[in-house]
Design an enzyme around this catalytic site. Structure first.
Site, short mmCIF file in Angstrom:
data_model
loop_
_atom_site.label_atom_id
_atom_site.label_comp_id
_atom_site.label_asym_id
_atom_site.label_seq_id
_atom_site.Cartn_x
_atom_site.Cartn_y
_atom_site.Cartn_z
N SER A 249 0.80 -1.22 0.00
CA SER A 249 0.00 0.00 0.00
C SER A 249 0.84 1.27 0.00
O SER A 249 0.31 2.35 -0.28
CB SER A 249 -0.94 0.02 1.21
OG SER A 249 -0.22 0.10 2.41
N LYS B 68 1.01 4.70 6.88
CA LYS B 68 0.49 5.54 5.80
C LYS B 68 1.14 6.92 5.88
O LYS B 68 1.89 7.22 6.80
CB LYS B 68 -1.03 5.71 5.92
CG LYS B 68 -1.84 4.41 6.00
CD LYS B 68 -1.87 3.65 4.70
CE LYS B 68 -2.71 2.38 4.83
NZ LYS B 68 -2.66 1.55 3.60
#
Length: 297
Positions: free
Chosen positions: A59, A132
């Site tokens: 991701s 993230k």
């Protein structure tokens, strides 16, 4: 030649006797002691200062690849607020689904290795641990897309050079509130005490676009360097586009909320060792100047 007899009644000091006994300690006794001390230090460092974090999914490609290991600073946000553009490790809320990872062996040896690795901070992350990039802070209005297909923060388009070609979401796919498959999403105002985070591989990352903002208090720390594999060793600095945005927008968008501002995260790295060194000097009774000179030698 007359020999010199030792003084009657002379006895070596307790310190000298202790040093003599230490020199006489055999290796098989000293080595386990050193290993225990090293293990305890590793546990303390992992718990309070720095922890290694294993990248379980794609991701964050191509910034971070699967099987990369990064070091996470766990104390930096005790001294300042997160900054847009930083890569953070955090615990997801109940809305966040675990990311896909590689199969894990359930053998006794594998479980034992994971347990020991978790104590010293080199194991795989938990199912609720995510990594993230910070895109929005409390009060920010985040949306996508502007005329150039970019995300906007408070109406300003962001040129995200760290998103590799072919790694962005499909701009032609209609928005889906439960899947982050489309680049487009409606404007979101970030609530107080929360942050908006996204992965760099927008085509596969399941992030705040469809799973919602995350409480800032859930941050474990900031990822600041890739340490493994050695061929990918590099620092994880804030991209220039976010530095420029911070200069143009020095305060948070939320009314009455002014984040703690520091010139550079390196300041934090200097303050912590200084305080620790001063504290150790005070406890040992040694002047700080003397202790500092010893550290430099």
């Amino acid at each position: 030649m007359r020999s010199v007899e030792p003084m009657q009644g002379y006895r070596p000091s307790a310190r000298r006797r202790a040093m003599t006994r230490r020199k006489e300690m055999p290796l098989w006794q000293e080595l386990p002691l050193l290993l225990v001390v090293a293990f305890c230090l590793a546990v303390l460092i992992r718990t309070f200062l720095v922890q290694a974090f294993y990248i379980p999914s794609g991701s964050m490609e191509k910034t971070l690849l699967v099987k990369d290991r990064v070091l996470v600073n766990k104390v930096i946000y005790d001294m300042r607020d997160p900054v847009r553009g930083e890569i953070v490790v955090f615990r997801g809320t109940d809305n966040w689904a675990p990311e896909v990872s590689e199969p894990v062996s359930n053998s006794f040896a594998a479980k034992l290795g994971r347990t020991i690795g978790d104590l010293v901070g080199v194991s795989r992350p938990g199912e609720r641990d995510f990594i993230k990039r910070v895109i929005g802070l409390p009060g920010d209005k985040i949306a996508c897309c502007d005329a150039q297909g970019r995300i906007t923060v408070n109406g300003v388009g962001i040129d995200e050079a760290y998103i590799a070609d072919g790694y962005n979401s499909d701009i032609n796919q209609p928005p889906n509130p439960t899947q982050c498959t489309s680049r487009k999403f409606a404007e979101v105002t970030i609530p107080a005490g929360e942050m908006f985070v996204m992965g760099d591989h927008r085509a596969v990352s399941q992030d705040a676009r469809c799973q919602g903002p995350v409480p800032i208090k859930n941050i474990i720390g900031r990822a600041f360097v890739i340490v493994w594999p050695s061929s990918r060793f590099t620092s994880l600095s804030v991209p220039d586009i976010w530095k420029t945005y911070a200069v143009d927008h020095p305060t948070a968008a939320a009314e009455g909320q002014v984040p703690v501002r520091r010139e550079t995260p390196a300041t934090d790295a200097l303050i912590v060792p200084f305080l620790l060194s001063a504290g150790l000097s005070a406890r040992s009774g040694l002047p700080f100047a003397t202790r500092r000179r010893r550290l430099r030698s």
